[in-house]
Write a protein that holds these residues in place. Structure first.
Motif, PDB file in Angstrom:
ATOM      1  N   PRO A 110      70.034  35.481  22.073  1.00  0.00           N
ATOM      2  CA  PRO A 110      69.517  34.154  22.407  1.00  0.00           C
ATOM      3  C   PRO A 110      69.815  33.801  23.868  1.00  0.00           C
ATOM      4  CG  PRO A 110      70.816  34.085  20.386  1.00  0.00           C
ATOM      5  CD  PRO A 110      70.981  35.447  20.959  1.00  0.00           C
ATOM      6  N   ASP A 111      68.865  33.144  24.508  1.00  0.00           N
ATOM      7  CA  ASP A 111      69.031  32.718  25.896  1.00  0.00           C
ATOM      8  C   ASP A 111      69.840  31.423  25.907  1.00  0.00           C
ATOM      9  OD1 ASP A 111      68.820  31.931  28.533  1.00  0.00           O
ATOM     10  OD2 ASP A 111      66.652  32.215  28.656  1.00  0.00           O
ATOM     11  N   PRO A 112      71.023  31.400  26.550  1.00  0.00           N
ATOM     12  CA  PRO A 112      71.844  30.191  26.537  1.00  0.00           C
ATOM     13  C   PRO A 112      71.209  29.024  27.295  1.00  0.00           C
ATOM     14  CG  PRO A 112      72.843  31.883  27.936  1.00  0.00           C
ATOM     15  CD  PRO A 112      71.646  32.497  27.271  1.00  0.00           C
ATOM     16  N   GLU A 113      70.307  29.311  28.242  1.00  0.00           N
ATOM     17  CA  GLU A 113      69.662  28.259  29.023  1.00  0.00           C
ATOM     18  C   GLU A 113      68.399  27.720  28.370  1.00  0.00           C
ATOM     19  OE1 GLU A 113      69.069  29.687  32.976  1.00  0.00           O
ATOM     20  OE2 GLU A 113      71.147  30.349  33.155  1.00  0.00           O
ATOM     21  N   ASN A 114      67.740  28.538  27.535  1.00  0.00           N
ATOM     22  CA  ASN A 114      66.485  28.127  26.901  1.00  0.00           C
ATOM     23  C   ASN A 114      66.514  28.599  25.448  1.00  0.00           C
ATOM     24  OD1 ASN A 114      63.879  27.576  26.130  1.00  0.00           O
ATOM     25  ND2 ASN A 114      62.927  28.493  27.931  1.00  0.00           N
ATOM     26  N   LYS A 115      66.703  27.679  24.533  1.00  0.00           N
ATOM     27  CA  LYS A 115      66.881  28.024  23.111  1.00  0.00           C
ATOM     28  C   LYS A 115      65.628  28.625  22.475  1.00  0.00           C
ATOM     29  CE  LYS A 115      71.054  26.488  23.053  1.00  0.00           C
ATOM     30  NZ  LYS A 115      72.127  27.392  23.266  1.00  0.00           N
ATOM     31  N   SER A 116      64.458  28.376  23.061  1.00  0.00           N
ATOM     32  CA  SER A 116      63.225  28.905  22.460  1.00  0.00           C
ATOM     33  C   SER A 116      62.943  30.343  22.886  1.00  0.00           C
ATOM     34  CB  SER A 116      62.040  28.013  22.809  1.00  0.00           C
ATOM     35  OG  SER A 116      61.806  28.057  24.207  1.00  0.00           O
ATOM     36  N   ASP A 119      60.408  36.648  23.702  1.00  0.00           N
ATOM     37  CA  ASP A 119      60.766  36.261  22.339  1.00  0.00           C
ATOM     38  C   ASP A 119      61.098  37.520  21.546  1.00  0.00           C
ATOM     39  OD1 ASP A 119      58.310  37.398  21.659  1.00  0.00           O
ATOM     40  OD2 ASP A 119      57.302  35.473  21.415  1.00  0.00           O
TER      41      ASP A 119
END
Length: 192
Positions: free
Chosen positions: A122-128, A93
């Motif tokens: 930002p991670d394109p596969e996991n938005k959190s 994060d």
């Protein structure tokens, strides 16, 4: 990383275990008491290594269980400051990374101990989650969790147990390892 710790403990052995051989019954009780638990300033208990001595066997009035004084050694996990360890990425994060060894998950790499210069996207596969990227000589090296990550231990701490914990907070971690990736040879193993 792993070491033996000699401990003396007064152990209450319940009556239903008295039909087992004494060493086996005591080892089983010690494992239920200590395995996968953190002992402050010693580390995480991995295994009961051996039992050095068993004294006593007293039965207190009105109890029915025998009480023994047991001296034994435990295999403990506590890395030393400066040690290089390889782990897997658990979470990332804006505050940094959380790594896992499989049996221990409370390893944190804060932003100020990441490779310099470094930024997150930002991670394109996991938005959190985010992906941390090290910018080195006009190349981008991502920390994406595909490889194992080599880090250097900066500190091992044992926070005090909180009296109350907010409902939304993470579970209490009795042992926390802070690590660094800001040195040659550290980071995902594919970088080197």
């Amino acid at each position: 990383m792993f070491f033996l710790s000699l401990i003396e403990h007064t152990l209450r052995l319940p009556p239903h275990l008295l039909d087992l051989p004494l060493n086996e019954a005591i080892k089983g009780e010690l494992e239920s008491l200590f395995l996968d638990k953190v002992i402050a300033n010693l580390g995480l208990c991995i295994s009961v290594y051996d039992i050095r001595s068993i004294d006593g066997g007293f039965v207190f009035p009105g109890d029915g269980a025998s009480t023994y004084t047991v001296e034994f050694r435990l295999v403990m996990f506590r890395p030393f400051v400066g040690e290089i360890i390889t782990a897997k990425l658990k979470e990332s994060d804006a505050n940094g990374l959380q790594l896992s060894l499989g049996f221990f998950d409370d390893i944190y790499i804060p932003v100020h101990l990441m490779p310099n210069p470094c930024h997150c996207e930002p991670d394109p596969e996991n938005k959190s989650q985010v992906i941390w990227i090290w910018d080195y000589q006009e190349q981008k090296f991502p920390i994406d969790g595909l490889d194992e990550i080599r880090f250097q231990v900066q500190s091992v701490s044992y926070p005090p147990i909180p009296v109350e914990q907010p409902k939304e907070s993470k579970p209490f971690a009795p042992m926390v390892i802070m690590g660094s990736l800001d040195y040659d040879g550290l980071g995902p193993v594919s970088w080197w």
